[in-house]
Design a protein around this motif. Structure first.
Motif, PDB file in Angstrom:
ATOM      1  N   ARG A   2       0.861  -1.183   0.000  1.00  0.00           N
ATOM      2  CA  ARG A   2       0.000   0.000   0.000  1.00  0.00           C
ATOM      3  C   ARG A   2       0.897   1.232   0.000  1.00  0.00           C
ATOM      4  NH1 ARG A   2      -5.213  -0.746   1.353  1.00  0.00           N
ATOM      5  NH2 ARG A   2      -5.387   1.224   2.492  1.00  0.00           N
ATOM      6  N   ILE A   3       0.781   2.043  -1.057  1.00  0.00           N
ATOM      7  CA  ILE A   3       1.684   3.182  -1.250  1.00  0.00           C
ATOM      8  C   ILE A   3       0.885   4.474  -1.304  1.00  0.00           C
ATOM      9  CG2 ILE A   3       3.323   4.258  -2.838  1.00  0.00           C
ATOM     10  CD1 ILE A   3       4.302   1.533  -3.604  1.00  0.00           C
ATOM     11  N   LEU A   4       1.260   5.415  -0.438  1.00  0.00           N
ATOM     12  CA  LEU A   4       0.708   6.761  -0.483  1.00  0.00           C
ATOM     13  C   LEU A   4       1.522   7.555  -1.501  1.00  0.00           C
ATOM     14  CD1 LEU A   4       0.480   7.440   3.370  1.00  0.00           C
ATOM     15  CD2 LEU A   4      -1.384   6.706   1.873  1.00  0.00           C
ATOM     16  N   TYR A   5       0.900   7.913  -2.598  1.00  0.00           N
ATOM     17  CA  TYR A   5       1.594   8.670  -3.643  1.00  0.00           C
ATOM     18  C   TYR A   5       1.190  10.127  -3.559  1.00  0.00           C
ATOM     19  CZ  TYR A   5       3.075  10.429  -8.159  1.00  0.00           C
ATOM     20  OH  TYR A   5       3.675  11.184  -9.145  1.00  0.00           O
ATOM     21  N   ASP A   6       2.167  11.003  -3.318  1.00  0.00           N
ATOM     22  CA  ASP A   6       1.867  12.430  -3.199  1.00  0.00           C
ATOM     23  C   ASP A   6       1.627  13.022  -4.585  1.00  0.00           C
ATOM     24  OD1 ASP A   6       1.878  15.233  -2.723  1.00  0.00           O
ATOM     25  OD2 ASP A   6       2.991  14.901  -0.866  1.00  0.00           O
ATOM     26  N   ALA A   7       0.369  13.316  -4.876  1.00  0.00           N
ATOM     27  CA  ALA A   7      -0.038  13.813  -6.191  1.00  0.00           C
ATOM     28  C   ALA A   7      -0.215  15.323  -6.213  1.00  0.00           C
ATOM     29  CB  ALA A   7      -1.341  13.136  -6.613  1.00  0.00           C
ATOM     30  N   SER A   8       0.288  16.020  -5.205  1.00  0.00           N
ATOM     31  CA  SER A   8       0.042  17.466  -5.098  1.00  0.00           C
ATOM     32  C   SER A   8       0.488  18.210  -6.344  1.00  0.00           C
ATOM     33  CB  SER A   8       0.768  18.028  -3.877  1.00  0.00           C
ATOM     34  OG  SER A   8       0.389  17.380  -2.700  1.00  0.00           O
ATOM     35  N   ARG A   9       1.725  17.996  -6.771  1.00  0.00           N
ATOM     36  CA  ARG A   9       2.222  18.737  -7.931  1.00  0.00           C
ATOM     37  C   ARG A   9       1.472  18.335  -9.198  1.00  0.00           C
ATOM     38  NH1 ARG A   9       7.368  21.404  -9.716  1.00  0.00           N
ATOM     39  NH2 ARG A   9       7.232  21.412 -11.988  1.00  0.00           N
ATOM     40  N   LEU A  10       1.240  17.045  -9.376  1.00  0.00           N
ATOM     41  CA  LEU A  10       0.568  16.586 -10.588  1.00  0.00           C
ATOM     42  C   LEU A  10      -0.822  17.189 -10.707  1.00  0.00           C
ATOM     43  CD1 LEU A  10       1.351  14.734 -12.937  1.00  0.00           C
ATOM     44  CD2 LEU A  10       0.164  12.878 -11.770  1.00  0.00           C
ATOM     45  N   MET A  11      -1.544  17.247  -9.600  1.00  0.00           N
ATOM     46  CA  MET A  11      -2.886  17.820  -9.637  1.00  0.00           C
ATOM     47  C   MET A  11      -2.838  19.323  -9.912  1.00  0.00           C
ATOM     48  SD  MET A  11      -4.571  15.667  -6.484  1.00  0.00           S
ATOM     49  CE  MET A  11      -6.141  16.501  -6.543  1.00  0.00           C
ATOM     50  N   PRO A 130      -8.565  10.616   8.626  1.00  0.00           N
ATOM     51  CA  PRO A 130      -7.194  10.147   8.847  1.00  0.00           C
ATOM     52  C   PRO A 130      -6.715   9.314   7.661  1.00  0.00           C
ATOM     53  CG  PRO A 130      -8.769   8.889  10.160  1.00  0.00           C
ATOM     54  CD  PRO A 130      -9.530  10.025   9.561  1.00  0.00           C
ATOM     55  N   LEU A 131      -5.403   9.299   7.455  1.00  0.00           N
ATOM     56  CA  LEU A 131      -4.855   8.518   6.355  1.00  0.00           C
ATOM     57  C   LEU A 131      -5.046   7.024   6.607  1.00  0.00           C
ATOM     58  CD1 LEU A 131      -1.466  10.357   5.679  1.00  0.00           C
ATOM     59  CD2 LEU A 131      -3.532  10.442   4.281  1.00  0.00           C
ATOM     60  N   PRO A 132      -5.305   6.255   5.554  1.00  0.00           N
ATOM     61  CA  PRO A 132      -5.404   4.805   5.730  1.00  0.00           C
ATOM     62  C   PRO A 132      -4.040   4.208   6.019  1.00  0.00           C
ATOM     63  CG  PRO A 132      -5.511   5.392   3.400  1.00  0.00           C
ATOM     64  CD  PRO A 132      -5.526   6.686   4.162  1.00  0.00           C
ATOM     65  N   ASP A 133      -4.047   2.985   6.527  1.00  0.00           N
ATOM     66  CA  ASP A 133      -2.789   2.282   6.764  1.00  0.00           C
ATOM     67  C   ASP A 133      -2.033   2.128   5.444  1.00  0.00           C
ATOM     68  OD1 ASP A 133      -3.352   2.020   9.430  1.00  0.00           O
ATOM     69  OD2 ASP A 133      -4.295   0.052   9.208  1.00  0.00           O
ATOM     70  N   ALA A 134      -0.713   2.272   5.498  1.00  0.00           N
ATOM     71  CA  ALA A 134       0.107   2.146   4.295  1.00  0.00           C
ATOM     72  C   ALA A 134       1.500   1.690   4.682  1.00  0.00           C
ATOM     73  CB  ALA A 134       0.175   3.478   3.552  1.00  0.00           C
ATOM     74  N   ASP A 135       2.228   1.185   3.690  1.00  0.00           N
ATOM     75  CA  ASP A 135       3.599   0.728   3.905  1.00  0.00           C
ATOM     76  C   ASP A 135       4.618   1.798   3.540  1.00  0.00           C
ATOM     77  OD1 ASP A 135       2.909  -2.180   4.413  1.00  0.00           O
ATOM     78  OD2 ASP A 135       2.053  -1.915   2.410  1.00  0.00           O
ATOM     79  N   LEU A 136       4.251   2.677   2.607  1.00  0.00           N
ATOM     80  CA  LEU A 136       5.246   3.560   2.016  1.00  0.00           C
ATOM     81  C   LEU A 136       4.598   4.862   1.563  1.00  0.00           C
ATOM     82  CD1 LEU A 136       8.247   3.654   0.809  1.00  0.00           C
ATOM     83  CD2 LEU A 136       7.216   2.874  -1.309  1.00  0.00           C
ATOM     84  N   TYR A 137       5.310   5.964   1.755  1.00  0.00           N
ATOM     85  CA  TYR A 137       4.926   7.266   1.204  1.00  0.00           C
ATOM     86  C   TYR A 137       5.966   7.642   0.162  1.00  0.00           C
ATOM     87  CZ  TYR A 137       4.764  12.414   0.973  1.00  0.00           C
ATOM     88  OH  TYR A 137       4.721  13.715   0.548  1.00  0.00           O
ATOM     89  N   LEU A 138       5.494   8.086  -1.010  1.00  0.00           N
ATOM     90  CA  LEU A 138       6.384   8.390  -2.130  1.00  0.00           C
ATOM     91  C   LEU A 138       6.118   9.806  -2.616  1.00  0.00           C
ATOM     92  CD1 LEU A 138       8.522   7.274  -4.100  1.00  0.00           C
ATOM     93  CD2 LEU A 138       6.658   6.387  -5.497  1.00  0.00           C
ATOM     94  N   ASN A 139       7.161  10.632  -2.609  1.00  0.00           N
ATOM     95  CA  ASN A 139       7.052  12.030  -3.049  1.00  0.00           C
ATOM     96  C   ASN A 139       8.128  12.274  -4.090  1.00  0.00           C
ATOM     97  OD1 ASN A 139       7.484  14.911  -3.247  1.00  0.00           O
ATOM     98  ND2 ASN A 139       6.330  15.158  -1.342  1.00  0.00           N
ATOM     99  N   VAL A 140       7.714  12.598  -5.336  1.00  0.00           N
ATOM    100  CA  VAL A 140       8.680  12.829  -6.411  1.00  0.00           C
ATOM    101  C   VAL A 140       8.521  14.214  -7.040  1.00  0.00           C
ATOM    102  CG1 VAL A 140       8.823  10.371  -6.918  1.00  0.00           C
ATOM    103  CG2 VAL A 140       7.209  11.775  -8.210  1.00  0.00           C
TER     104      VAL A 140
END
Length: 432
Positions: A2-11, A130-140
Motif C-alpha cells: 500500500r503506497i501513499l503517492y503524493d499527487a500534489s504537484r501533478l494535480m 485520517p490517512l489509511p494504513d500504508a507501507d510507504l509514502y512516495l514524493n517525487v
C-alpha cells in the motif's frame, strides 16, 4: 503493498497542455504505480502541511486524461494554432517578416485564479479523514516538503518515506530563482534529510550536491540512490520537420539559469553577419522568472525578427519532430540537475551542443560540450553546425550511447525500498 503517492504537484498541473521535466516524472510515477497489479496506490495531496487522500477512481481517470493531453491528443485549439504558425514560419522558403512568439507572461497580480485546478485539488480530496494504513509514502515532486509535519506524522505512524530530489539549484544558485525560493527549497531539503527513509536522485551530480549540503549543515544522510530518469516514447527515432533553411532548438523554461541571454546575443551577431541567411532559433518552453533580458531581445531586437521564435505548450509529438529536424539541439545552461531535453536529444541521435557542466558530462557524453561562458566557442559551434552536411551522423548518434529508460529507473527504486527484483513494482517497470 500500500503506497501513499503524493499527487500534489501533478494535480496542480491539471490546466497545463504541456509538462515540465518534473511534471513528466510525476506522471511517469503515477502511471507506474497504477499499472502495478499487486500494489494499492493511494493518492494523497498536501493540505495545511498535512496529507489528505484523493478519490482514487477520479485520480486514475485524471492520469489517463493528462497523458492524452500531454501527448497531444487533447490539445487546446489555441495551442494547435500556435503550433501551426510556428511550423509555417520554419518551413517558409524565405525569412518571415516577424517572429512567432507566445503571449508574454502576465504580472503575477493580474493572473486569474484557476477555478478548474482549485476544484481538482480541493474537492476531489477528503479534508479531515485520517490517512489509511500504508507501507510507504512516495514524493517525487518536491511538494509538501517545505514543512516537516507530514513527514513527521508518517514517521510516527511507522510508514517508510521515500523522496526524489531533482536538484538543489535554489539553494546553491538562488540568484537564478524567484526571491524566497532558496529558503523554501532549503527547508524541503533539510526536512528530507532529517525525516526521509530513502532518497532518490536523478544524477550522480545531484547526489553529490545533496551530500555536500548535508555535511555543511551537519544533517543526517539517509541512503541516497542515483536513478537516471527515463524518456517518453515520443523521443525516439521518427519523422522530422523538413525545413528549407537550417534551424536550431532549445527546450526548457525561459529563465536566467538557461543562459538564453547569451544565446540571443550570439544570434544577433549571426544576423549581423548573415542577414537573411541566418539560421532560425526556436525557444520551446514556458516563461519562467528572471527573464527580462530574454524578453527584451525577443520583443525589441530588430535583428532577431523572423529569425528567433518562441513557443510553449507544444505536444510531445510536435516537439519531437521539431527536435529531429534541427541542425542541433542547444543546451547552454549555467547549472542543471538533470536536463531531460539534452538527454532526449542524445536518445534520438541528434547533434547536441551543450554547456560543459557536470550533469552534461555525466548524461550526454557524446555531446559537443562548451563552457557556458565561452561565447566565441558557442558562436563557432553554431556556425559549423549550420553549414555542415545535414546528413552527417552527429556525435550523440555514436553506438556506445545508451539512453536511460524508466525500466532501469524503477528497478533501482524498487531495490531501494526493499521490493526486490521479483516484486510487483519491478515487474510493472519491466512491462512499461
Amino acid at each position: 503493498m500500500r503506497i501513499l503517492y503524493d499527487a500534489s504537484r501533478l494535480m496542480s498541473r491539471a490546466d497545463r497542455s504541456a509538462p515540465t521535466g518534473v511534471d513528466r516524472v510525476c506522471l511517469a510515477y503515477a502511471e507506474w504505480l497504477l499499472a502495478s497489479p499487486n500494489v494499492t496506490t493511494i493518492p494523497v495531496r498536501g493540505r495545511k502541511n498535512r496529507l489528505v487522500t484523493v478519490d482514487p477512481d477520479w485520480f486514475r481517470r485524471f492520469v489517463v486524461d493528462l497523458r492524452a493531453k500531454w501527448n497531444g491528443a487533447a490539445g487546446a485549439a489555441g495551442d494547435r494554432s500556435h503550433e501551426a504558425r510556428l511550423l509555417t514560419a520554419l518551413t517558409a522558403p524565405n525569412r518571415p517578416t516577424a517572429s512567432v512568439l507566445g503571449a508574454p507572461p502576465a504580472p503575477v497580480q493580474a493572473r486569474p485564479a484557476d477555478k478548474a485546478r482549485v476544484f481538482k485539488q480541493f474537492f476531489r480530496s477528503r479534508h479531515a479523514a485520517p490517512l489509511p494504513d500504508a507501507d510507504l509514502y512516495l514524493n517525487v515532486g518536491h511538494t509538501t516538503l517545505q514543512d516537516p509535519t507530514a513527514l513527521q506524522d508518517l514517521q510516527a505512524a511507522g510508514i517508510a518515506r521515500v523522496v526524489l530530489i531533482h536538484d538543489l539549484i535554489p539553494v546553491t544558485h538562488p540568484e537564478f530563482c524567484r526571491p524566497g525560493d532558496g529558503d523554501k527549497h532549503r527547508d524541503r531539503v533539510v526536512n528530507t534529510l532529517r525525516h526521509a527513509s530513502q532518497v532518490i536522485v536523478n544524477s550522480a551530480y545531484t547526489g553529490e550536491e545533496l551530500q555536500a549540503f548535508a555535511r555543511r549543515e551537519n544533517l543526517p544522510q539517509p541512503p541516497i540512490h542515483v536513478a537516471h530518469l527515463g524518456l517518453e516514447p515520443a523521443f525516439a527515432a521518427g519523422d522530422a520537420v523538413a525545413a528549407p533553411r537550417p534551424y536550431f532548438v532549445h527546450v526548457g523554461t525561459i529563465e536566467a539559469r538557461k543562459n538564453l541571454a547569451l544565446l540571443l546575443t550570439l544570434w544577433r551577431r549571426l544576423e549581423e553577419r548573415l542577414g537573411d541567411r541566418t539560421p532560425s532559433l526556436v525557444l520551446v518552453g514556458r516563461y519562467g522568472w528572471e527573464n527580462e533580458a530574454v524578453l527584451d531581445h525577443l520583443q525589441r531586437s530588430p535583428n532577431l525578427q523572423g529569425v528567433v521564435h518562441q513557443a510553449s505548450n507544444l505536444s510531445d509529438a510536435v516537439l519531437a519532430r521539431l527536435m529531429r529536424g534541427a541542425r542541433a539541439v542547444l543546451a547552454p545552461s549555467s547549472v542543471e540537475g538533470y536536463d531531460l531535453p539534452a538527454v532526449e536529444a542524445c536518445a534520438m541521435g541528434l547533434h547536441l551542443i551543450a554547456s560543459d557542466i557536470p550533469p552534461h558530462r555525466e548524461l550526454t557524453p557524446g555531446a559537443e560540450l562548451i563552457d557556458p561562458l565561452d561565447g566565441l566557442g558557442w558562436l563557432d559551434a553554431i556556425e559549423r553546425a549550420s553549414t555542415a552536411d545535414a546528413s552527417a551522423p552527429p556525435a550523440c548518434a555514436a553506438p556506445a550511447y545508451t539512453a536511460p529508460d524508466w525500466t532501469a529507473h524503477f528497478a533501482i527504486v524498487a531495490g531501494a525500498v526493499g521490493l526486490g527484483a521479483a516484486s510487483p513494482l519491478a515487474s510493472a517497470a519491466k512491462a512499461l
